[in-house]
Write a protein that holds these residues in place. Structure first.
Motif, PDB file in Angstrom:
ATOM      1  N   ARG A 105      -0.754   5.273   9.462  1.00 37.77           N
ATOM      2  CA  ARG A 105       0.228   5.182   8.375  1.00 37.77           C
ATOM      3  C   ARG A 105      -0.251   4.231   7.291  1.00 37.77           C
ATOM      4  O   ARG A 105      -0.567   3.073   7.556  1.00 37.77           O
ATOM      5  N   GLN A 106      -0.294   4.756   6.070  1.00 38.02           N
ATOM      6  CA  GLN A 106      -0.520   3.889   4.919  1.00 38.02           C
ATOM      7  C   GLN A 106       0.808   3.238   4.517  1.00 38.02           C
ATOM      8  O   GLN A 106       1.854   3.891   4.582  1.00 38.02           O
ATOM      9  N   PRO A 107       0.793   1.985   4.054  1.00 36.52           N
ATOM     10  CA  PRO A 107       2.027   1.339   3.592  1.00 36.52           C
ATOM     11  C   PRO A 107       2.333   1.781   2.159  1.00 36.52           C
ATOM     12  O   PRO A 107       2.124   1.024   1.202  1.00 36.52           O
ATOM     13  N   ILE A 108       2.829   3.003   2.000  1.00 34.32           N
ATOM     14  CA  ILE A 108       2.941   3.609   0.673  1.00 34.32           C
ATOM     15  C   ILE A 108       3.863   2.817  -0.248  1.00 34.32           C
ATOM     16  O   ILE A 108       3.541   2.580  -1.421  1.00 34.32           O
ATOM     17  N   ALA A 109       5.007   2.392   0.267  1.00 40.57           N
ATOM     18  CA  ALA A 109       5.929   1.612  -0.573  1.00 40.57           C
ATOM     19  C   ALA A 109       5.275   0.314  -1.019  1.00 40.57           C
ATOM     20  O   ALA A 109       5.386  -0.091  -2.186  1.00 40.57           O
ATOM     21  N   GLU A 110       4.563  -0.347  -0.100  1.00 40.24           N
ATOM     22  CA  GLU A 110       3.909  -1.604  -0.448  1.00 40.24           C
ATOM     23  C   GLU A 110       2.812  -1.388  -1.483  1.00 40.24           C
ATOM     24  O   GLU A 110       2.619  -2.207  -2.384  1.00 40.24           O
ATOM     25  N   LEU A 111       2.079  -0.277  -1.378  1.00 40.15           N
ATOM     26  CA  LEU A 111       1.058   0.050  -2.370  1.00 40.15           C
ATOM     27  C   LEU A 111       1.686   0.209  -3.752  1.00 40.15           C
ATOM     28  O   LEU A 111       1.171  -0.303  -4.757  1.00 40.15           O
ATOM     29  N   ALA A 112       2.806   0.934  -3.798  1.00 39.73           N
ATOM     30  CA  ALA A 112       3.482   1.178  -5.075  1.00 39.73           C
ATOM     31  C   ALA A 112       3.978  -0.112  -5.696  1.00 39.73           C
ATOM     32  O   ALA A 112       3.772  -0.372  -6.891  1.00 39.73           O
ATOM     33  N   TYR A 113       4.628  -0.935  -4.898  1.00 34.00           N
ATOM     34  CA  TYR A 113       5.184  -2.184  -5.427  1.00 34.00           C
ATOM     35  C   TYR A 113       4.082  -3.153  -5.849  1.00 34.00           C
ATOM     36  O   TYR A 113       4.228  -3.874  -6.846  1.00 34.00           O
ATOM     37  N   ALA A 114       2.970  -3.169  -5.114  1.00 42.31           N
ATOM     38  CA  ALA A 114       1.855  -4.032  -5.495  1.00 42.31           C
ATOM     39  C   ALA A 114       1.254  -3.580  -6.822  1.00 42.31           C
ATOM     40  O   ALA A 114       0.917  -4.408  -7.685  1.00 42.31           O
ATOM     41  N   ALA A 115       1.108  -2.269  -7.001  1.00 46.43           N
ATOM     42  CA  ALA A 115       0.563  -1.739  -8.257  1.00 46.43           C
ATOM     43  C   ALA A 115       1.460  -2.090  -9.429  1.00 46.43           C
ATOM     44  O   ALA A 115       0.983  -2.507 -10.498  1.00 46.43           O
TER      45      ALA A 115
ATOM     46  N   GLY B  37      -2.638  -3.563   4.958  1.00 48.01           N
ATOM     47  CA  GLY B  37      -2.858  -3.138   6.330  1.00 48.01           C
ATOM     48  C   GLY B  37      -2.305  -1.763   6.644  1.00 48.01           C
ATOM     49  O   GLY B  37      -1.392  -1.269   5.989  1.00 48.01           O
ATOM     50  N   VAL B  38      -2.872  -1.131   7.652  1.00 44.47           N
ATOM     51  CA  VAL B  38      -2.421   0.172   8.137  1.00 44.47           C
ATOM     52  C   VAL B  38      -1.947   0.014   9.574  1.00 44.47           C
ATOM     53  O   VAL B  38      -2.150  -1.029  10.202  1.00 44.47           O
ATOM     54  N   GLU B  39      -1.308   1.060  10.103  1.00 46.02           N
ATOM     55  CA  GLU B  39      -0.867   1.005  11.498  1.00 46.02           C
ATOM     56  C   GLU B  39      -0.974   2.380  12.135  1.00 46.02           C
ATOM     57  O   GLU B  39      -0.898   3.409  11.454  1.00 46.02           O
ATOM     58  N   LEU B  40      -1.166   2.377  13.440  1.00 46.68           N
ATOM     59  CA  LEU B  40      -1.236   3.623  14.187  1.00 46.68           C
ATOM     60  C   LEU B  40       0.159   4.088  14.534  1.00 46.68           C
ATOM     61  O   LEU B  40       0.944   3.322  15.100  1.00 46.68           O
TER      62      LEU B  40
END
Length: 341
Positions: free
Chosen positions: A288-298, A332-335
């Motif tokens: 799993r990519q942290p999609i929400a975190e990626l968006a908010y960081a961008a 970070g990612v997670e399984l």
């Protein structure tokens, strides 16, 4: 008969009984004005349903409170979810978004880039996957990419692709796989998921098998090409690490069509972990990519660029401020446990 034209600044001034300058001061919250004057102008704006002309604001060097987002297509689960979170993050700061779908076409991406620049958006977030778009080097406004390396001076927000690739490959080996293949869109040094896959197999003394189907392959052709490429190596593999979940879904379909039981006969692991794919394939093992975190960081880094650029009087200083915001550490990612690997 009511007027059909959009109300103008002059209409507001006339309705409120004040000058154009006074209306402008109210809209921009500048200069001293009595509370009564502000209330009359606000009432006129509400009565007329006046909307400020953002293009005119841009011509005067003012913020348009708008951001451009360029993605391959929101029809893909990852980019659809990403766009949703970017829009939410921007809305918290009263920014609006223009979403541009490049559809995998370089010319369309160039056209959208030109459109966004000409409309004087306050900044651009790019997540498209076209290569050799040199026009980005001419952009003189805040710019952030998501999982796309354009330049060392342009922040690239991404997950820890190498850690995710290692986690996926090690998962297959720990569950008994001895001949795992990598299914990816483009092979090369830039593909950190592939880098990790190769490293883990090298440590285990296993030869890699890399299968590619280009990211921009039309949807109606993509499953067939994946099936054909897997058929070509079927006798030499017992599992697949697919670098996106849609490809992993196509692998599961291929395995079912060939009578392979998953995970007993064949193991599959994906990458992305979007909400849509988790609903459609709840049993899929994926990273799993942290999609929400990626968006908010961008969004956070882009808005900081905008704030810094607005605080500079000279363009050279604004560019230097932009360069002072390097790419953050990969997230970070997670399984996500499933039944396919």
């Amino acid at each position: 008969m009511p007027s059909r034209h959009e109300p103008t600044l002059a209409d507001v001034a006339q309705a409120a009984g004040v000058s154009l300058t006074t209306v402008s001061r109210v809209l921009n919250d500048r200069g001293y004005l009595s509370q009564g004057t502000r209330e009359r102008v606000s009432a006129a704006i509400a009565e007329l349903n006046y909307r400020p002309n953002q293009a005119a604001r841009a011509l005067h060097g003012k913020s348009t409170q708008s951001i451009g987002l360029i993605v391959p297509t929101v029809g893909l689960p990852f980019f659809g979810e990403l766009a949703e979170h970017v829009e939410d993050a921007l809305a918290e700061h009263d920014y609006r978004i223009f979403i541009c779908n490049s559809m995998g076409k370089a010319d369309r991406e160039r056209a959208y880039l030109d459109l966004l620049v000409s409309h004087r958006v306050d900044g651009i977030i790019s997540g498209a996957h076209n290569e050799n778009i040199t026009e980005y080097s001419t952009v003189r406004m805040p710019l952030v990419t998501i999982d796309r390396s354009l330049s060392p001076t342009i922040p690239n927000i991404r997950c820890d692709n190498e850690a995710g690739g290692r986690l996926a490959t090690e998962r297959l080996l720990s569950r008994g796989a001895r001949r795992p293949a990598l299914l990816t869109s483009r092979s090369g040094k830039h593909n950190l998921r592939e880098t990790a896959y190769r490293a883990v197999l090298a440590e285990a003394g296993i030869e890699p098998v890399v299968v590619t189907v280009d990211f921009h392959t039309p949807d109606d052709l993509r499953p067939r090409l994946i099936h054909e490429r897997l058929d070509a190596v079927a006798q030499t593999i017992d599992s697949v690490f697919a670098t996106d979940d849609l490809s992993a879904a196509a692998v599961l379909e291929w395995a079912a069509m060939r009578g392979l039981r998953v995970p007993e006969d064949f193991k599959v692991i994906g990458f992305d972990g979007t909400a849509a794919l988790r609903r459609a394939l709840p049993g899929l093992t994926t990273i799993r990519q942290p999609i929400a975190e990626l968006a908010y960081a961008a969004v956070d880094i882009l808005l900081r660029q905008i704030e810094q650029a607005h605080s500079q009087e000279e363009q050279e200083e604004a560019e230097a401020a932009q360069e002072s915001l390097p790419s953050p550490t990969p997230l970070g990612v997670e399984l996500l446990e499933g039944q396919t690997a």
